[in-house]
Design a protein around this motif. Structure first.
Motif, mmCIF file in Angstrom:
data_model
loop_
_atom_site.group_PDB
_atom_site.id
_atom_site.type_symbol
_atom_site.label_atom_id
_atom_site.label_comp_id
_atom_site.label_asym_id
_atom_site.label_seq_id
_atom_site.Cartn_x
_atom_site.Cartn_y
_atom_site.Cartn_z
ATOM 1 N N UNK A 1 0.745 -1.111 -0.013
ATOM 2 C CA UNK A 1 0.037 -0.003 0.011
ATOM 3 C C UNK A 1 0.938 1.356 -0.019
ATOM 4 N N UNK A 2 2.108 1.090 0.869
ATOM 5 C CA UNK A 2 2.796 2.455 0.506
ATOM 6 C C UNK A 2 3.631 2.748 -0.777
ATOM 7 N N UNK B 1 -2.069 -1.891 -5.116
ATOM 8 C CA UNK B 1 -3.130 -1.750 -4.219
ATOM 9 C C UNK B 1 -3.843 -3.075 -4.281
ATOM 10 N N UNK B 2 -4.084 -3.689 -5.261
ATOM 11 C CA UNK B 2 -4.776 -5.172 -5.217
ATOM 12 C C UNK B 2 -3.852 -6.071 -4.593
ATOM 13 N N UNK B 3 -2.381 -5.934 -4.714
ATOM 14 C CA UNK B 3 -1.404 -6.947 -4.079
ATOM 15 C C UNK B 3 -1.776 -6.583 -2.546
ATOM 16 N N UNK B 4 -1.774 -5.559 -2.172
ATOM 17 C CA UNK B 4 -1.998 -4.923 -0.644
ATOM 18 C C UNK B 4 -3.394 -5.586 -0.034
ATOM 19 N N UNK C 1 -5.797 0.464 4.926
ATOM 20 C CA UNK C 1 -6.275 1.841 5.005
ATOM 21 C C UNK C 1 -5.717 2.974 5.575
ATOM 22 N N UNK C 2 -5.261 2.926 6.864
ATOM 23 C CA UNK C 2 -4.573 4.109 7.363
ATOM 24 C C UNK C 2 -3.313 4.607 6.635
ATOM 25 N N UNK C 3 -2.554 3.597 6.088
ATOM 26 C CA UNK C 3 -1.449 3.890 5.444
ATOM 27 C C UNK C 3 -1.857 4.984 4.348
#
Length: 302
Positions: free
Chosen positions: A18-19, A229-232, A242-244
């Motif tokens: 996500x980062x 994002x899909x991998x996350x 989500x908070x990331x």
């Protein structure tokens, strides 16, 4: 033999993915703003999707074998229309307001999706959800500060961007019940490219080689961001990842100040913090409810 990865490790992988997604999305915003200063926004949007078709070519084989009903094809077409509207509004907003404002107002998308799911899909809407929605819109008011400062077309454009994207995500949720993710993305890319073509033709300016190279990079960043994002999401629950996403507002503010001399606006950062807190709470709450509903397979049976 399948190796089981500890939950903590998978969650860390999800955070890292996500980062990476946030990095690509913020870079995408900056590139779109830069290119939007040299090309009409609708033309830049069209070329971004045109070049992006190269990244969905592997899905064309699945698309040829697919057999969809007329209802499905209508939904594909409807999603193409609303997503085209979202893209046009977003590219225009990028040329009118700061990168930080665009990123901050994008955080409102999950709120619109939740409201739409309650209104059109019959999903439950609890008091806690209502409170979170109120706080999310409070965050938007902090960002926009109507009556305190003059609001431009770019701000209104971002409001419509979030609404159109929310509609697009809701339709995608319905489509994903009968079509693979690759096919849904491929058809969206094709229909949006077709939808953007007339708007681009009306303002067409012959692009030079440098501009085309930037647009190819924009298409790559968009594809890479969605992949990361899909991998996350595959590695960790949304409540973990989500908070990331809040870090994107910090990166966007820094990039806007460094590359585009945009002033640091703590009201935008503060409003984004309120929105992301509301969205994170909803996400965490849904995760807790799902954990209660889904039985633990390792639990002792009486």
């Amino acid at each position: 033999m399948t190796t089981l990865v500890p939950t903590e490790t998978r969650h860390l992988h999800g955070i890292l993915w996500m980062l990476l997604a946030g990095f690509f999305f913020v870079l995408l915003n900056g590139l779109v703003k830069y290119v939007g200063q040299t090309l009409p926004s609708s033309q830049a949007a069209f070329l971004r999707y045109l070049f992006g078709l190269a990244f969905v070519l592997p899905a064309l084989g699945q698309l040829k074998r697919a057999r969809f009903s007329k209802t499905m094809w209508r939904l594909f077409a409807l999603r193409g229309v609303v997503h085209t509207g979202a893209v046009l509004c977003w590219f225009y907003a990028m040329t009118q307001i700061t990168v930080a404002e665009v990123v901050a107002m994008n955080y409102l998308n999950p709120i619109y999706v939740m409201l739409g799911a309650a209104l059109f899909l019959g999903e439950t809407f609890s008091t806690r959800r209502m409170v979170a929605v109120v706080f999310a819109f409070l965050g938007v008011l902090i960002i926009l500060r109507p009556g305190v400062r003059e609001l431009g077309a770019g701000h209104l454009s971002m409001v419509f961007t979030a609404i159109f994207l929310g509609m697009s995500y809701l339709i995608a949720k319905r489509l994903s019940q009968e079509a693979s993710a690759a096919v849904v993305v491929a058809i969206m890319s094709i229909t949006v490219t077709i939808g953007l073509a007339p708007a681009a033709w009306l303002v067409w300016v012959p692009p030079n080689g440098t501009q085309l190279a930037w647009l190819v990079l924009i298409a790559f960043c968009a594809t890479a961001g969605h992949y990361a994002m899909s991998r996350a999401f595959a590695e960790a629950p949304v409540s973990v990842t989500q908070p990331v996403t809040f870090l994107q507002i910090i990166w966007a503010t820094a990039m806007g100040a460094w590359l585009f001399a945009e002033p640091l606006d703590m009201w935008v950062v503060g409003g984004a913090a309120v929105i992301i807190t509301a969205v994170s709470y909803i996400t965490w709450r849904e995760a807790m409810l799902n954990r209660r509903i889904t039985p633990n397979p390792n639990a002792a049976k009486s």
